[in-house]
Write a protein that holds these residues in place. Structure first.
Motif, PDB file in Angstrom:
ATOM      1  N   GLU A  32      41.881  -3.230  52.100  1.00 34.08           N
ATOM      2  CA  GLU A  32      41.387  -2.522  50.917  1.00 34.08           C
ATOM      3  C   GLU A  32      40.194  -3.283  50.331  1.00 34.08           C
ATOM      4  O   GLU A  32      39.173  -2.692  49.994  1.00 34.08           O
ATOM      5  N   TYR A  33      40.314  -4.600  50.233  1.00 31.42           N
ATOM      6  CA  TYR A  33      39.218  -5.404  49.696  1.00 31.42           C
ATOM      7  C   TYR A  33      38.030  -5.467  50.654  1.00 31.42           C
ATOM      8  O   TYR A  33      36.887  -5.484  50.211  1.00 31.42           O
ATOM      9  N   LEU A  34      38.285  -5.505  51.948  1.00 29.40           N
ATOM     10  CA  LEU A  34      37.176  -5.492  52.896  1.00 29.40           C
ATOM     11  C   LEU A  34      36.392  -4.186  52.778  1.00 29.40           C
ATOM     12  O   LEU A  34      35.160  -4.190  52.856  1.00 29.40           O
ATOM     13  N   LEU A  47      29.887 -12.492  57.693  1.00 36.25           N
ATOM     14  CA  LEU A  47      30.817 -13.524  58.173  1.00 36.25           C
ATOM     15  C   LEU A  47      32.109 -12.924  58.743  1.00 36.25           C
ATOM     16  O   LEU A  47      33.004 -13.657  59.145  1.00 36.25           O
ATOM     17  N   LEU A  48      32.178 -11.634  58.769  1.00 34.96           N
ATOM     18  CA  LEU A  48      33.390 -10.920  59.160  1.00 34.96           C
ATOM     19  C   LEU A  48      34.029 -11.447  60.442  1.00 34.96           C
ATOM     20  O   LEU A  48      35.230 -11.668  60.495  1.00 34.96           O
ATOM     21  N   PRO A  52      37.319 -17.988  59.554  1.00 32.58           N
ATOM     22  CA  PRO A  52      38.683 -18.215  60.050  1.00 32.58           C
ATOM     23  C   PRO A  52      39.770 -17.721  59.098  1.00 32.58           C
ATOM     24  O   PRO A  52      40.904 -17.498  59.523  1.00 32.58           O
ATOM     25  N   ARG A  53      39.429 -17.496  57.855  1.00 33.34           N
ATOM     26  CA  ARG A  53      40.433 -17.003  56.903  1.00 33.34           C
ATOM     27  C   ARG A  53      40.841 -15.560  57.203  1.00 33.34           C
ATOM     28  O   ARG A  53      41.852 -15.081  56.696  1.00 33.34           O
ATOM     29  N   LEU A  54      40.078 -14.891  58.063  1.00 37.66           N
ATOM     30  CA  LEU A  54      40.402 -13.510  58.438  1.00 37.66           C
ATOM     31  C   LEU A  54      41.109 -13.414  59.789  1.00 37.66           C
ATOM     32  O   LEU A  54      41.345 -12.318  60.292  1.00 37.66           O
ATOM     33  N   GLY A  64      38.213  -3.829  64.062  1.00 37.88           N
ATOM     34  CA  GLY A  64      37.166  -3.463  65.018  1.00 37.88           C
ATOM     35  C   GLY A  64      36.278  -2.352  64.492  1.00 37.88           C
ATOM     36  O   GLY A  64      35.051  -2.373  64.661  1.00 37.88           O
ATOM     37  N   GLU A  65      36.892  -1.384  63.834  1.00 34.97           N
ATOM     38  CA  GLU A  65      36.127  -0.284  63.252  1.00 34.97           C
ATOM     39  C   GLU A  65      35.215  -0.776  62.133  1.00 34.97           C
ATOM     40  O   GLU A  65      34.061  -0.376  62.043  1.00 34.97           O
ATOM     41  N   LEU A  66      35.710  -1.680  61.316  1.00 41.20           N
ATOM     42  CA  LEU A  66      34.907  -2.224  60.230  1.00 41.20           C
ATOM     43  C   LEU A  66      33.738  -3.047  60.783  1.00 41.20           C
ATOM     44  O   LEU A  66      32.611  -2.916  60.312  1.00 41.20           O
ATOM     45  N   VAL A  67      33.992  -3.844  61.796  1.00 36.37           N
ATOM     46  CA  VAL A  67      32.928  -4.630  62.427  1.00 36.37           C
ATOM     47  C   VAL A  67      31.831  -3.701  62.948  1.00 36.37           C
ATOM     48  O   VAL A  67      30.646  -3.965  62.775  1.00 36.37           O
ATOM     49  N   ARG A  68      32.249  -2.606  63.550  1.00 35.49           N
ATOM     50  CA  ARG A  68      31.278  -1.636  64.073  1.00 35.49           C
ATOM     51  C   ARG A  68      30.418  -1.068  62.945  1.00 35.49           C
ATOM     52  O   ARG A  68      29.198  -1.001  63.047  1.00 35.49           O
ATOM     53  N   ARG A  69      31.056  -0.681  61.849  1.00 33.13           N
ATOM     54  CA  ARG A  69      30.319  -0.100  60.726  1.00 33.13           C
ATOM     55  C   ARG A  69      29.392  -1.115  60.060  1.00 33.13           C
ATOM     56  O   ARG A  69      28.289  -0.770  59.646  1.00 33.13           O
ATOM     57  N   VAL A  70      29.855  -2.339  59.950  1.00 38.79           N
ATOM     58  CA  VAL A  70      29.024  -3.379  59.333  1.00 38.79           C
ATOM     59  C   VAL A  70      27.829  -3.701  60.220  1.00 38.79           C
ATOM     60  O   VAL A  70      26.746  -4.005  59.745  1.00 38.79           O
TER      61      VAL A  70
END
Length: 73
Positions: A32-34, A47-48, A52-54, A64-70
């Motif tokens: 939700e916060y991401l 930094l996604l 290392p905290r993620l 993976g979907e968020l990485v793609r969108r970013v």
């Protein structure tokens, strides 16, 4: 847990809130916060894939979907 509670009351970035929740194992809250961080275009979203905290949320399909969108890949 204390850090996550403090985050709720401070003007910190959503990205940092996501890292706290990821470390606590609160995967849904972390995402939700991401999402909020992404919509706000917070600078630290680059930094996604390396923060290392993620680590606890990287195996989630949503990551993976968020990485793609970013677009950090």
């Amino acid at each position: 847990l204390e850090q996550a509670s403090r985050f709720e009351k401070s003007p910190s970035s959503y990205f940092h809130g996501a890292t706290y929740h990821a470390q606590l194992g609160n995967t849904d809250q972390a995402f939700e916060y991401l999402e909020r961080s992404y919509k706000r275009r917070e600078w630290n979203m680059h930094l996604l894939e390396v923060d290392p905290r993620l680590d606890n949320v990287r195996s989630d399909q949503r990551f993976g979907e968020l990485v793609r969108r970013v677009g950090v890949r």
